[in-house]
Scaffold this active site. Sequence first.
Site, short mmCIF file in Angstrom:
data_model
loop_
_atom_site.label_atom_id
_atom_site.label_comp_id
_atom_site.label_asym_id
_atom_site.label_seq_id
_atom_site.Cartn_x
_atom_site.Cartn_y
_atom_site.Cartn_z
N GLU A 226 0.87 -1.16 -0.28
CA GLU A 226 -0.09 0.22 0.03
C GLU A 226 1.00 1.34 -0.06
O GLU A 226 1.31 1.70 0.98
CB GLU A 226 -1.01 -0.06 1.29
N CYS A 260 -2.09 9.49 2.45
CA CYS A 260 -1.80 9.07 1.10
C CYS A 260 -2.48 9.34 -0.07
O CYS A 260 -2.12 9.35 -1.29
CB CYS A 260 -1.54 7.44 1.17
P1 NAD Z 1 8.42 4.88 4.59
O1 NAD Z 1 8.46 3.90 3.47
O2 NAD Z 1 9.58 5.72 4.65
O3 NAD Z 1 8.51 4.07 6.07
C1 NAD Z 1 7.46 2.94 6.55
C2 NAD Z 1 8.33 1.97 7.09
O4 NAD Z 1 9.29 1.47 6.85
C3 NAD Z 1 9.18 2.78 8.60
O5 NAD Z 1 8.35 2.79 9.73
C4 NAD Z 1 10.37 1.71 8.62
O6 NAD Z 1 10.36 1.05 9.98
C5 NAD Z 1 10.10 0.84 7.63
N1 NAD Z 1 11.61 0.50 6.91
C6 NAD Z 1 12.33 1.56 6.51
N2 NAD Z 1 13.41 0.92 5.82
C7 NAD Z 1 12.93 -0.19 5.83
C8 NAD Z 1 13.62 -1.56 5.21
N3 NAD Z 1 14.75 -1.42 4.60
N4 NAD Z 1 13.08 -2.87 5.16
C9 NAD Z 1 11.97 -2.70 5.75
N5 NAD Z 1 11.25 -1.75 6.44
C10 NAD Z 1 12.01 -0.61 6.39
O7 NAD Z 1 6.94 5.62 4.74
P2 NAD Z 1 6.42 6.50 5.76
O8 NAD Z 1 7.09 7.96 5.67
O9 NAD Z 1 5.88 5.93 6.93
O10 NAD Z 1 4.85 6.83 5.02
C11 NAD Z 1 4.97 7.60 3.84
C12 NAD Z 1 4.36 6.78 2.72
O11 NAD Z 1 3.44 6.06 2.85
C13 NAD Z 1 3.94 7.87 1.86
O12 NAD Z 1 4.29 7.46 0.47
C14 NAD Z 1 2.38 7.53 1.68
O13 NAD Z 1 1.72 7.88 0.65
C15 NAD Z 1 2.41 6.26 1.98
N6 NAD Z 1 1.19 5.71 2.64
C16 NAD Z 1 0.40 4.78 1.69
C17 NAD Z 1 -0.85 4.61 2.15
C18 NAD Z 1 -1.73 3.55 1.53
O14 NAD Z 1 -2.71 3.07 2.22
N7 NAD Z 1 -1.40 3.28 0.32
C19 NAD Z 1 -1.12 4.84 3.50
C20 NAD Z 1 -0.40 5.95 4.21
C21 NAD Z 1 0.79 6.02 3.60
#
Ligand code: NAD
Length: 466
Positions: A226, A260
Amino acid sequence: MATISSTQESAVVGRPSPNLRAIFDAQRSASRAGTLPYARRVASLGAIESVVLDRQAEIVRAVDEDFGGRAREETLGLELAPLIDSLRHTKRHLRQWMKTRSVRAGIQYFPASAKIVYQPLGVVGIAGAWNYPILLTLLPLVDAIGAGNRVMLKPSELAPATAELLRSMLAGVFSEDYVAVVNGDAAIGAEFATLPFDHLLFTGSTRVGKMIMSAASKNLTPVTLELGGKSPAIVHQDFPLRTAVERILTGKLYNAGQTCLAPDYVLVHESKRDEFVALAQEIAARLYPEWLGNPQYTRIINRAHYQRLQGYLDDAAARSARVISLGKDRKGCDSTNRVFPGVLIADVNDSMQVMQEEIFGPILPVLTYRDLGEALKYVNDHPRPLALYYFDYDAARVERVLDETTSGGVTINDVIYHIAQNNLPFGGIGPSGMGHYHGRAGFETFSQTPPYGPVSERVIRFLLRK
Ligand code: NAD
């Protein structure tokens, strides 16, 4: 229900990282020992419902702490309300969803019968995002539990108070071999993704989504991603502009744009651009009479994200875009208090960072088009978005837009609300994600469905006769 005291919370700091593998192994052996029946699943859903309703005030406080100021109405209205609504929907329909479905077997297989049987996958991993830190972890949990799975949850470390509250809430309800919350930083997130889950659902950025998929591929773990992207809002010149601006700005400024599904940029007819800007100034001032000190206006999650957003404005201004402040007064808003006022940018082009990255903040670029075909071409020349919004009462043109674009989901004449429909699958496409959840779609995502049913020995022997 156990509540965490502040002394317990501080004891958590510095705790060694949870032993992910041991928790996973316990869940896996429990999952292989038998299938959780309907009654147990419904009881689990009921337990989640109670703990969330009982601890609303704590939830509001934790999320508020994580954002340094999160509108209470947003936590209640945009997180808890849709969560409880979806949970009750699942409870209402689960018995029906779980029913084995008979389908017609090919005539050449007579007298065979064919059935679709819904089985739990086993152990599901869910990694949540910080922007709606309750909804985006508990909603997939509801779907996974409805489908009879064991679940490991990894909330985002960028919302640590909420992550710890989630751990405490769910630990009070579930044994660790059923539902476990593991907290930790990105390194724990990376380790989490290496576990050989039966399915892994990740909510977050496209960048990390790729890393998740890469880690999961080592185990051939199927993923639901997502992700985000730049979701456009297109306004037709015949649509009442005030209504469009009200709806677009409302959706853009929820959670200070950290949504998002927020409209990322808007495409308006060139003859309407100045009126759009004037209306946006008037409406933003009404929605948020002030930015600083307004408890209904959410802050940016941390300083790095604040600076990222400020960087978009500086870069755009340096490339001769017009940065147009919205609302009354920006004075005093800075990266220390993390209040980022709503702002429009006009005269943008694709050389600017703000048009290359998902904005994820209260900045709205206003682009213009001369005819609808040009607007659709712009959208189609860019990566497929999570959502597309089109404002028009003309059914034929709406049909054309639906026909000529591809996105994860669409709301017509408003923004965001398709996510709240329990009967619609939710998910992205291409760079904005893969797979779906919510309601029945989530139940199916987290179920194994053998595509053929029991074929009698007699028929097999008949078909394989020499
Ligand atoms: P992010 O991808 O920067 O971080 C998400 C999580 O990934 C972090 O909490 C971290 O623990 C984890 N992470 C970091 N490096 C990793 C790795 N190498 N392997 C596994 N996990 C790792 O995203 P964010 O800043 O938390 O959220 C923002 C993004 O999320 C935006 O692009 C937004 O559009 C998207 N989003 C999508 C939805 C949806 O339902 N489609 C909903 C909310 C947010």
